[in-house]
Design an enzyme around this catalytic site. Sequence first.
Site, PDB file in Angstrom:
ATOM      1  N   GLU A 198       0.503  -0.360  -5.302  1.00  0.00           N
ATOM      2  CA  GLU A 198      -0.516   0.272  -5.206  1.00  0.00           C
ATOM      3  C   GLU A 198       0.400   1.886  -4.771  1.00  0.00           C
ATOM      4  OE1 GLU A 198      -3.662   2.893  -3.046  1.00  0.00           O
ATOM      5  OE2 GLU A 198      -1.694   2.482  -2.089  1.00  0.00           O
TER       6      GLU A 198
ATOM      7  N   ASP B   9      -1.422   5.863  -5.677  1.00  0.00           N
ATOM      8  CA  ASP B   9      -2.579   7.086  -6.154  1.00  0.00           C
ATOM      9  C   ASP B   9      -2.347   7.882  -7.253  1.00  0.00           C
ATOM     10  OD1 ASP B   9      -3.919   6.270  -3.562  1.00  0.00           O
ATOM     11  OD2 ASP B   9      -2.382   7.265  -2.637  1.00  0.00           O
TER      12      ASP B   9
ATOM     13  N   HIS C 238      -0.975  10.877  -2.549  1.00  0.00           N
ATOM     14  CA  HIS C 238      -2.274  10.597  -1.981  1.00  0.00           C
ATOM     15  C   HIS C 238      -3.198  11.769  -1.879  1.00  0.00           C
ATOM     16  CE1 HIS C 238      -5.246   9.605   1.352  1.00  0.00           C
ATOM     17  NE2 HIS C 238      -5.607   8.435   0.530  1.00  0.00           N
TER      18      HIS C 238
ATOM     19  N   HIS D  64       0.834  -0.711   0.096  1.00  0.00           N
ATOM     20  CA  HIS D  64       0.123   0.162  -0.031  1.00  0.00           C
ATOM     21  C   HIS D  64       0.876   1.300   0.052  1.00  0.00           C
ATOM     22  CE1 HIS D  64      -2.594   3.000   2.329  1.00  0.00           C
ATOM     23  NE2 HIS D  64      -3.778   2.493   0.868  1.00  0.00           N
TER      24      HIS D  64
END
Length: 251
Positions: free
Chosen positions: A44, A46, A59, A17
């Site tokens: 993972e 963003d 993020h 993450h």
Amino acid sequence: MPEHPYLDWPGPIPFAHRGGNRVAPENTMAAFEHAASLGFCYLETDVHRSADGVLVAFHDENLLRTCGLDANIADLAWTQIADLRVGGTEPIPRMLDLFERFPEHRFNIDCKADAALEPLVELINAQGALDRVCIGSFSFKRLQTIRRRLGPGSLTCLSPIETICLLVFGRLPGTAQRAAQVPPGHGRITLVSRRFVRNARRAGIAVHVWTINDAAEIRRLLDLDVDGVMTDDVELLRSVYAERGVWASNT
């Protein structure tokens, strides 16, 4: 419908993450490099779009929490963003940098803003990366647009309303390829239960749970036979997976 290539993995998928945040700051090349060095294939992240159209792996909408600058990414040019340091040490990577640095890895990408949608679609197509990405968003409208723009070969996560439909009715309308990427619960509501996993199985939907940094909870989720776990603590997740005999890596 055949399973999407992204989901082809021998066991529950281990997700890093934001690359993890125990060794290096989140969503930095150093964090992703560390996760990859441990054998993580699924990264993972963003994305946001800069004022001049560059897609960055980050993020927050605002830079204050991680970079100490009270400004929004959407209001700055890439040259300004490139000079910033996450946690005072690490530069902010472009999404293109991640695709080029990790050509064999698979990316879970949370599209954080409408402005990032078109650059993300263009980048995925330019990289020929449709088989190795799953796109997420809390916006149902944004997900619908992504599904339409990327076509039937795309894989996206469920929107919150789709997750509720799966939880309550045990099925979903439509034929889009989707994965349920969810927290264990919300408030007093337990979301990831045997019933939820069973409903997802019947609907042909993988269940990936975020963001788990506790060994006991990782074990509980594996006992429920979830299809993947996302963590900030990549060493911990690898250790528990290895303990359970389900660790597989790309190395």
